[in-house]
Motif scaffolding. Structure first.
Motif, mmCIF file in Angstrom:
data_model
loop_
_atom_site.group_PDB
_atom_site.id
_atom_site.type_symbol
_atom_site.label_atom_id
_atom_site.label_comp_id
_atom_site.label_asym_id
_atom_site.label_seq_id
_atom_site.Cartn_x
_atom_site.Cartn_y
_atom_site.Cartn_z
ATOM 1 N N LEU A 98 0.830 -1.213 0.000
ATOM 2 C CA LEU A 98 0.000 0.000 0.000
ATOM 3 C C LEU A 98 0.860 1.258 0.000
ATOM 4 O O LEU A 98 0.478 2.271 -0.600
ATOM 5 N N ASP A 99 2.028 1.189 0.635
ATOM 6 C CA ASP A 99 2.952 2.323 0.572
ATOM 7 C C ASP A 99 3.480 2.501 -0.851
ATOM 8 O O ASP A 99 3.690 3.627 -1.307
ATOM 9 N N ARG A 100 3.712 1.401 -1.538
ATOM 10 C CA ARG A 100 4.175 1.488 -2.928
ATOM 11 C C ARG A 100 3.088 2.077 -3.818
ATOM 12 O O ARG A 100 3.376 2.853 -4.731
ATOM 13 N N LEU A 101 1.841 1.699 -3.557
ATOM 14 C CA LEU A 101 0.747 2.335 -4.286
ATOM 15 C C LEU A 101 0.721 3.837 -4.018
ATOM 16 O O LEU A 101 0.550 4.647 -4.936
ATOM 17 N N ALA A 102 0.901 4.206 -2.758
ATOM 18 C CA ALA A 102 0.901 5.624 -2.401
ATOM 19 C C ALA A 102 2.027 6.360 -3.114
ATOM 20 O O ALA A 102 1.853 7.498 -3.568
ATOM 21 N N ALA A 103 3.199 5.711 -3.224
ATOM 22 C CA ALA A 103 4.321 6.329 -3.933
ATOM 23 C C ALA A 103 4.010 6.520 -5.406
ATOM 24 O O ALA A 103 4.570 7.416 -6.057
ATOM 25 N N ALA A 104 3.103 5.693 -5.932
ATOM 26 C CA ALA A 104 2.656 5.847 -7.317
ATOM 27 C C ALA A 104 1.493 6.825 -7.431
ATOM 28 O O ALA A 104 0.915 6.990 -8.509
ATOM 29 N N GLY A 105 1.151 7.474 -6.315
ATOM 30 C CA GLY A 105 0.092 8.479 -6.327
ATOM 31 C C GLY A 105 -1.303 7.926 -6.153
ATOM 32 O O GLY A 105 -2.286 8.591 -6.501
ATOM 33 N N VAL A 106 -1.414 6.715 -5.584
ATOM 34 C CA VAL A 106 -2.719 6.066 -5.456
ATOM 35 C C VAL A 106 -3.039 5.850 -3.981
ATOM 36 O O VAL A 106 -2.396 5.046 -3.303
ATOM 37 N N ARG A 107 -4.021 6.578 -3.470
ATOM 38 C CA ARG A 107 -4.548 6.324 -2.139
ATOM 39 C C ARG A 107 -5.704 5.343 -2.259
ATOM 40 O O ARG A 107 -6.443 5.368 -3.257
ATOM 41 N N PRO A 108 -5.902 4.454 -1.287
ATOM 42 C CA PRO A 108 -6.981 3.462 -1.399
ATOM 43 C C PRO A 108 -8.341 4.066 -1.721
ATOM 44 O O PRO A 108 -9.094 3.519 -2.533
ATOM 45 N N GLU A 109 -8.645 5.196 -1.112
ATOM 46 C CA GLU A 109 -9.970 5.796 -1.339
ATOM 47 C C GLU A 109 -10.113 6.413 -2.728
ATOM 48 O O GLU A 109 -11.235 6.765 -3.143
#
Length: 292
Positions: A98-109
């Motif tokens: 999920l941190d890697r997603l966040a680094a790609a600019g993607v928050r779960p919501e």
């Protein structure tokens, strides 16, 4: 290796959950002659095959597509803290996905659509995460697109069956209960650039996602391919395919269209460049180039 590209009007990015040696090549695709690996060693190693151990090298990854103002995730990997009898390499992971997603600019919501190309454990895991002892959707505002044939084949048919299948219990049923599941069959258009299409064989509901935008074409093929050797030897399915003959027929059909229409082929588990352009080579196929 990160990968970020723009195909037509669609931004495409890869977020890797894990990379590791997988099954021995002879076990994963037992029909492929051993010499096919050796004669292609110069490019199969090190990304796709380890000559020393004989194991296939693989990645578990999510493709993030930004299309028409929405964020679409293609497959969600294994997930953390899972009980996976028979798959010790997927047991009790603790990754920073999920941190890697966040680094790609993607928050779960911010995720609008989740595509599960099929419902195997390594494609649905981050559908959910644990909160206060319960599994809840990781992406609370997303519509989860699941193939109806796989949902019928694997899906919960009652509390007792769900309790016996941990993948259902922790990665599928919680999404159903939250009302976030949309089942589809045949084809399903996500938007003007993205269309799902049935591609059975690996599982009854296995699917591919086609991207067509501007002059660019790509097809996300899920587990239609586990190794590039199956591009060279498309008649040979993996040991993980539920209907190997149907999987092979589907593979030849999808690769043929990709070659004819110059679609980039994007498998779920390829390391390295992660995507390839294929061409016809007699009754088989060959790799023309890897994605830049």
């Amino acid at each position: 290796m990160d990968m970020k590209m723009t195909w037509g009007e669609v931004e495409v990015r890869r977020v890797v959950e894990l990379e590791a040696p997988f099954l021995p090549a002879a076990a994963l695709v037992p029909g492929v002659p051993a010499e096919r690996w050796r004669e292609n060693e110069d490019w199969l190693a090190p990304d796709f095959w380890d000559p020393g151990s004989g194991r296939v090298m693989a990645a578990v990854q999510t493709w993030v597509l930004r299309s028409e103002g929405r964020t679409v995730l293609v497959d969600t990997g294994v997930g953390n803290g899972r009980v996976r009898p028979g798959a010790p390499h997927f047991e009790n992971l603790d990754t920073d996905f999920l941190d890697r997603l966040a680094a790609a600019g993607v928050r779960p919501e911010d995720v609008d659509v989740v595509v599960n190309t099929h419902l195997h454990a390594d494609h649905v895991g981050w559908n959910t995460r644990e909160r206060d002892g319960e599994w809840v959707p990781s992406f609370p505002n997303a519509t989860y697109l699941m193939p109806s044939a796989d949902h019928a084949h694997f899906g919960p048919r009652g509390a007792d069956e769900e309790s016996r299948d941990p993948v259902l219990a922790d990665s599928v049923a919680p999404v159903d209960r939250a009302g976030r599941t949309l089942l589809w069959s045949g084809t399903h258009r996500i938007d003007a650039h993205l269309t799902l299409e049935a591609a059975p064989g690996h599982t009854p509901g296995s699917s591919v996602l086609r991207l067509a935008s501007g002059g660019d074409r790509a097809v996300f093929v899920g587990d239609l391919l586990h190794t590039p050797v199956q591009i060279l030897e498309p008649a040979h399915s993996s040991c993980l395919c539920e209907d190997p003959r149907q999987a092979a027929e589907t593979r030849v059909r999808i690769l043929g269209r990709a070659a004819d229409e110059r679609e980039l082929v994007v498998p779920a588990h390829f390391r390295g460049a992660g995507a390839a352009e294929v061409r016809r080579a007699g009754g088989r196929f060959a790799i023309s180039r890897w994605a830049a």
